[in-house]
Scaffold this motif. Sequence first.
Motif, mmCIF file in Angstrom:
data_model
loop_
_atom_site.group_PDB
_atom_site.id
_atom_site.type_symbol
_atom_site.label_atom_id
_atom_site.label_comp_id
_atom_site.label_asym_id
_atom_site.label_seq_id
_atom_site.Cartn_x
_atom_site.Cartn_y
_atom_site.Cartn_z
ATOM 1 N N ARG A 75 0.311 -1.062 0.251
ATOM 2 C CA ARG A 75 0.121 -0.372 0.044
ATOM 3 C C ARG A 75 0.832 1.082 0.145
ATOM 4 N NH1 ARG A 75 -1.439 3.823 3.518
ATOM 5 N NH2 ARG A 75 -0.118 3.397 5.108
ATOM 6 N N ASP A 83 1.819 9.505 -6.138
ATOM 7 C CA ASP A 83 1.936 10.569 -6.136
ATOM 8 C C ASP A 83 3.248 10.622 -6.824
ATOM 9 O OD1 ASP A 83 -0.155 11.610 -4.192
ATOM 10 O OD2 ASP A 83 1.054 10.998 -2.226
ATOM 11 N N ILE B 3 10.055 0.900 -3.230
ATOM 12 C CA ILE B 3 10.103 -0.299 -1.594
ATOM 13 C C ILE B 3 11.917 0.151 -1.272
ATOM 14 C CG2 ILE B 3 9.857 -2.751 -0.772
ATOM 15 C CD1 ILE B 3 7.462 -3.643 -2.571
ATOM 16 N N PHE B 4 11.750 0.149 0.128
ATOM 17 C CA PHE B 4 12.215 0.670 0.848
ATOM 18 C C PHE B 4 12.704 -0.741 1.577
ATOM 19 C CE2 PHE B 4 11.675 4.559 -0.804
ATOM 20 C CZ PHE B 4 12.077 4.953 -1.286
ATOM 21 N N ASP B 9 14.354 3.255 4.714
ATOM 22 C CA ASP B 9 12.446 3.815 4.517
ATOM 23 C C ASP B 9 12.625 4.959 4.670
ATOM 24 O OD1 ASP B 9 9.909 2.395 4.470
ATOM 25 O OD2 ASP B 9 10.006 4.245 4.680
ATOM 26 N N PRO B 10 12.319 6.160 3.918
ATOM 27 C CA PRO B 10 11.885 7.492 3.679
ATOM 28 C C PRO B 10 10.614 8.184 4.574
ATOM 29 C CG PRO B 10 11.376 7.185 1.861
ATOM 30 C CD PRO B 10 11.785 5.809 2.592
ATOM 31 N N GLY B 11 10.030 7.199 5.703
ATOM 32 C CA GLY B 11 8.484 7.382 6.036
ATOM 33 C C GLY B 11 7.861 8.292 5.756
ATOM 34 N N SER B 12 6.726 9.070 6.045
ATOM 35 C CA SER B 12 5.715 9.527 5.224
ATOM 36 C C SER B 12 5.762 10.526 5.008
ATOM 37 C CB SER B 12 4.667 9.754 6.772
ATOM 38 O OG SER B 12 4.678 8.362 7.064
ATOM 39 N N PHE B 14 6.745 13.113 2.187
ATOM 40 C CA PHE B 14 7.310 13.424 0.724
ATOM 41 C C PHE B 14 8.605 13.729 0.254
ATOM 42 C CE2 PHE B 14 5.662 14.820 -3.756
ATOM 43 C CZ PHE B 14 5.464 13.173 -4.209
ATOM 44 N N LEU B 17 11.521 11.245 -0.308
ATOM 45 C CA LEU B 17 10.948 10.475 -0.622
ATOM 46 C C LEU B 17 12.253 11.029 -1.935
ATOM 47 C CD1 LEU B 17 10.200 7.703 -0.935
ATOM 48 C CD2 LEU B 17 7.975 9.311 -2.379
ATOM 49 N N VAL B 18 11.371 12.225 -2.314
ATOM 50 C CA VAL B 18 11.607 12.329 -3.130
ATOM 51 C C VAL B 18 13.013 13.007 -3.068
ATOM 52 C CG1 VAL B 18 11.896 15.238 -4.601
ATOM 53 C CG2 VAL B 18 9.625 13.901 -3.776
ATOM 54 N N HIS B 104 0.480 13.339 1.034
ATOM 55 C CA HIS B 104 0.757 12.064 1.703
ATOM 56 C C HIS B 104 1.050 11.907 2.529
ATOM 57 C CE1 HIS B 104 3.658 9.269 -0.344
ATOM 58 N NE2 HIS B 104 5.219 9.829 1.464
ATOM 59 N N MET B 108 -0.447 7.993 3.750
ATOM 60 C CA MET B 108 0.180 7.080 4.804
ATOM 61 C C MET B 108 0.390 6.333 5.819
ATOM 62 S SD MET B 108 2.413 6.043 2.183
ATOM 63 C CE MET B 108 4.487 5.946 2.837
#
Lengths: 225, 258
Positions: A75, A83, B3-4, B9-12, B14, B17-18, B104, B108
């Motif tokens: 998910r 996004d 997928i990390f 993992d960059p978490g929630s 955004f 993530l970018v 985002h 999330m």
Amino acid sequence: MSMPFYVPPEQMMREKAEFARKGIARGRALVALQYNNGIVLVAENPSNNLRKISEIYDRIAFAGVGKYNEFDLLRQAGVRAADLTGLQYSRRDVDGRGLANQYAQIIGQSFTHESKPLEVEILIAEIGHEKETDRLFHITFDGTVIDENVFCILGGDSDAVQQRLQTSVDPNASLQQAIRDAAAALAGPDRPTSTDELEVAILVRSDQRRCFSRLNHQQVSDLLK
Amino acid sequence: MPIFSPSEDPGSNFNELVKKLGLVPSHTSWSESLSVPHATTCVALRFNEGVLIAGDRRATSGNWISHRGMEKVLQTDDFSAVAISGAAGPAMEMIKMFALILEHYEKMEGRSLSLEGKANQLSMLVRNNLPAAMSGMVVLPLFAGFDEHDSQGRLWDYDATGGRYEEREYVAIGSGSMHAGTVIKVGWRNSLTAQDAVELACRSLWEASEADSATGGPDGLRGVYPIVATIDKSGWHRIEDSELSEIFDSIANEVKSR
């Protein structure tokens, strides 16, 4: 150095499939069906916090059954992918088919190459501007994508639920009727439906940007009265 | 599909993530003589049930009017909005990113950020823009929203380093801010209703446009009016142009009869 035993690929696939199927069947089922103004998703979920149904994008919802940590990872990846696509191109360029294909790749890869396949079954539901352009992409544990019409059942005792639901399902039914049908199909004749254990969300056909919303327990029990 | 592993993992967030995926444009140094559109006057004020945010529609490049219909006030989620002044390009990019960060996170985590968390996040975006700001591409936002936790409207302004200042009554930013701010300062009361606040904001933008060439006034000819919106417990409401047109007409009549 010891050599691993040779296992023929047919047997390996069969055993992996059996393993995944067993894992998924342990959980409860989830249904998604069209109603007169959108798509409703109904799941049996004893937890009020660990969701099986969630929003991915403006017109796209995600539903998963099986192992929670595995489908929740999928998910999150879906929310990120959607996004990012929306950021780099346009919000209109995010579509359910693209996401379903990406999911199928990941789940298929894991089924073939990992020693433990993902014990999940997921659904990507996309609301169109007309009833004919609604999409229900059902992705099974081995990465098979099924483009379903009108309704879709995931996990649990899906064959029994399917038999109960297919007699009543009607894409022109009201939301109330659709939720009643779904709840009845999930529970079966021998078990009463408990609204506290139903997780319900809808994708409403409208020109609003975000079409996804959840119905709380109060709203659901009012509709089921 | 990103997928990390748990440690990567960059978490929630955004923005993280970018960055992780290398999608952030590298900071180039701009020449100070580069002439890009600038956006101007925006105001925000609290009223009894929430907060109002408003801005004119003009963007200028030096002495040119480059846009007459720019939307500098943007709704960023159900209960918050941002208004910007400064270099229009980076500013619009910043708001787009900010709105995406909020959405985002909400998707999330399954719940929204607190209003304070949103204000903090915007402060980080402003600070990230500091290298560009040093060479003239300053972006200064104003953030307003309804705090569901405290049941009240709140507002913040920022400086170029990301400094974040919560204001209790009102704030005005941009080239016409001195005039607009003075009008609001004189007219602001603790008990303003939403309607009073809308009229006061219109009045302030009117006066700013009278005195500052970079602020656009109501443009009846093209049907372009400032953006005025209120945010209260039921969310964001943008005031219709027809209603604004009436308010500006009555201000004009009053000026005529002086």
